[in-house]
Structures are given as C-alpha cells and as structure tokens.
Design a protein around this motif. Structure first.
Motif, PDB file in Angstrom:
ATOM      1  N   UNK A 192       0.913  -1.481   0.155  1.00 32.22           N
ATOM      2  CA  UNK A 192      -0.145  -0.366  -0.099  1.00 32.22           C
ATOM      3  C   UNK A 192       1.133   1.401   0.126  1.00 32.22           C
ATOM      4  N   UNK A 193       1.728   1.839   0.657  1.00 24.13           N
ATOM      5  CA  UNK A 193       2.701   2.451   0.879  1.00 24.13           C
ATOM      6  C   UNK A 193       3.716   2.742  -0.874  1.00 24.13           C
ATOM      7  N   UNK A 194       3.812   1.833  -0.876  1.00 23.82           N
ATOM      8  CA  UNK A 194       4.533   1.610  -2.691  1.00 23.82           C
ATOM      9  C   UNK A 194       3.779   2.195  -3.845  1.00 23.82           C
ATOM     10  N   UNK A 195       2.290   1.711  -3.453  1.00 25.43           N
ATOM     11  CA  UNK A 195       1.532   2.245  -3.773  1.00 25.43           C
ATOM     12  C   UNK A 195       1.166   3.343  -4.407  1.00 25.43           C
ATOM     13  N   UNK A 196       0.542   4.274  -3.762  1.00 22.08           N
ATOM     14  CA  UNK A 196       1.240   5.418  -2.913  1.00 22.08           C
ATOM     15  C   UNK A 196       2.157   6.538  -3.784  1.00 22.08           C
ATOM     16  N   UNK A 197       3.530   5.669  -3.744  1.00 17.83           N
ATOM     17  CA  UNK A 197       4.724   6.595  -3.625  1.00 17.83           C
ATOM     18  C   UNK A 197       5.380   6.536  -2.926  1.00 17.83           C
ATOM     19  N   UNK A 198       5.244   5.972  -1.412  1.00 15.11           N
ATOM     20  CA  UNK A 198       5.655   6.549  -0.150  1.00 15.11           C
ATOM     21  C   UNK A 198       6.382   5.786   0.232  1.00 15.11           C
ATOM     22  N   UNK A 199       8.202   5.878   0.757  1.00  9.09           N
ATOM     23  CA  UNK A 199       9.351   4.581   1.182  1.00  9.09           C
ATOM     24  C   UNK A 199       8.392   4.048   2.194  1.00  9.09           C
ATOM     25  N   UNK A 200       9.314   3.451   2.462  1.00  9.90           N
ATOM     26  CA  UNK A 200       8.389   2.210   3.442  1.00  9.90           C
ATOM     27  C   UNK A 200       8.387   2.785   4.561  1.00  9.90           C
ATOM     28  N   UNK A 201       9.779   3.599   4.768  1.00  6.57           N
ATOM     29  CA  UNK A 201       9.364   4.329   6.161  1.00  6.57           C
ATOM     30  C   UNK A 201       8.908   5.218   6.410  1.00  6.57           C
TER      31      UNK A 201
END
Length: 232
Positions: free
Chosen positions: A186-195
């Motif tokens: 989900x984080x990667x889907x919206x372009x967020x770094x995992x951190x």
C-alpha cells in the motif's frame, strides 16, 4: 454526487485468515503455519459478502491474481473463490515469491518485544526502538529489498490496468498475501518510502482496496469506502 471514478480499475488486497501465530503476534514469514478453523471462517464470511457475480470482487472482471506461495495464502484463495470461479481464474492466477511475506530472518517466530530486547543486548537501537519499516530484519530483508520486489508487481499491474482507466473492460487485480507485505504494498502503491509513517490495519481474512483518482494510472490512491451493493 456523481461517481467521477466509476469504472476505474481496482486492486484488492486480501490478507489470509487467522493462524495460531497471528493470534499470538509472532512474526510469520516462511514458516508455513495453517489457518485456524476461525481463520477459515473469516475468509468464508468475507467471500459471501464481497465475491461473486455483481459483487465487489466479480471473477468476470478480474484480470490477474498474485498469490503468495505460503499455504495459508493458497488456502485463502481456495475458500475465497468457489469451484466455478477458480476454473474461470485458472489462467489468471500467479503464485509468486514477489508477494510473499517480509523475510524476517533471525526474527522469525518472535514477538516485537523479544526482537527489541535481543537487539538491545547487542547494543543496537540506542537512539530509538527497532522499527521494521526503517531497520529491516537481521539475516532477512531490508526495506529496500522489499521495495524492489513490490515495485515489480506494481509495474505489472499498471501495465495491465493502464489501457482501461475508464472501464473499457474488467481489469481488477487481486493480491492474496500477508499483513506486513500488504501494508508495505500500500505504501509503495501511493509512492511512499517504507520508512514513511502511515499507520494501517488489515485484519486476518479482511479485504482492502486500492485504485486511482481521475481515471489516471499515474494517480494511484486508497479507496476508503466501497459500496457493498450490486455493482453496475
């Protein structure tokens, strides 16, 4: 108000049902822990409500499924879709290590408190407590490694869904996997770094939904609410 995003493709995130280790909070990666009886019931209940012709997950509108190879995910697929649906989806089903759970390495089977205690004894994390999203796992995967394999799946999904942003045909995608990896996805889907902090919860046997805004493949988004009635 009109549904400006009607027909936009969706990605359904299905977490496998409850296991004995999910009850206790133990980190479960490669360990092949089966569903409990309650875990099977959780998935069955979800299936009755959201899977079927004209329902939220309509097998006729699913273009692809990515499923973790762990037996708890495979069993979840078997319960979620009936025999006819499974035949319909047979050529669209892909079992892949790319959507397996985070590789926990030395932390497999442990609780968060145990991990933090063990790391403290090694002199680690003096500035802040261990956090999987920033620190990864000893002898397991780093956030960067998890990001790489999830980004490869996202690229495949965008290739499938990109030409059909206005509902030209059914290109929904289903992921059946695990708690940590689906939240990472989900984080990667919206372009967020995992951190990047993004508190999320996904219960065993539950389904989350991702999609796009404005019918644009480069505007991925959460779908915070889904109408539980018949799809048009």
């Amino acid at each position: 108000m009109p549904d400006k995003d009607a027909g936009t493709p969706r990605v359904f995130l299905v977490r496998h049902g409850e296991t004995e280790w999910s009850i206790s909070g133990r980190y479960t990666g490669r360990s092949d822990i089966p569903l409990t009886a309650n875990g099977e019931a959780q998935v069955s209940t979800s299936a009755k409500v959201i899977v079927g012709v004209g329902k939220i997950i309509d097998p006729s509108r699913v273009a692809h499924l990515f499923i973790s190879p762990r037996s708890r995910a495979q069993r979840t697929f078997d319960i979620l879709f009936d025999g006819d649906s499974q035949k319909q989806l047979e050529e669209k089903r892909e079992t892949t290590e790319d959507i397996r759970e985070w590789e926990y390495g030395a932390y497999e089977g442990l609780l968060t408190a145990q991990i933090r205690s063990a790391r403290k004894e090694k002199g680690l994390d003096e500035a802040k407590p261990w956090n999987i999203w920033t620190d990864g796992c000893e002898n397991g995967e780093s956030p960067g490694e998890v990001t790489a394999r999830l980004d490869s799946i996202i690229a495949k999904i965008r290739e499938i869904q990109g030409p059909c942003m206005h509902g030209e045909k059914g290109v929904d995608v289903v992921l059946i996997a695990h708690g940590h990896i689906l939240r990472a996805f989900t984080k990667r889907w919206i372009g967020f770094e995992l951190s990047r902090s993004l508190p999320m919860m996904l219960e065993p046997g539950a389904v989350g939904v991702l999609s796009y805004e404005h019918h644009k493949v480069d505007e991925p988004a959460f779908l915070l609410g889904v109408n539980m009635g018949t799809e048009s």
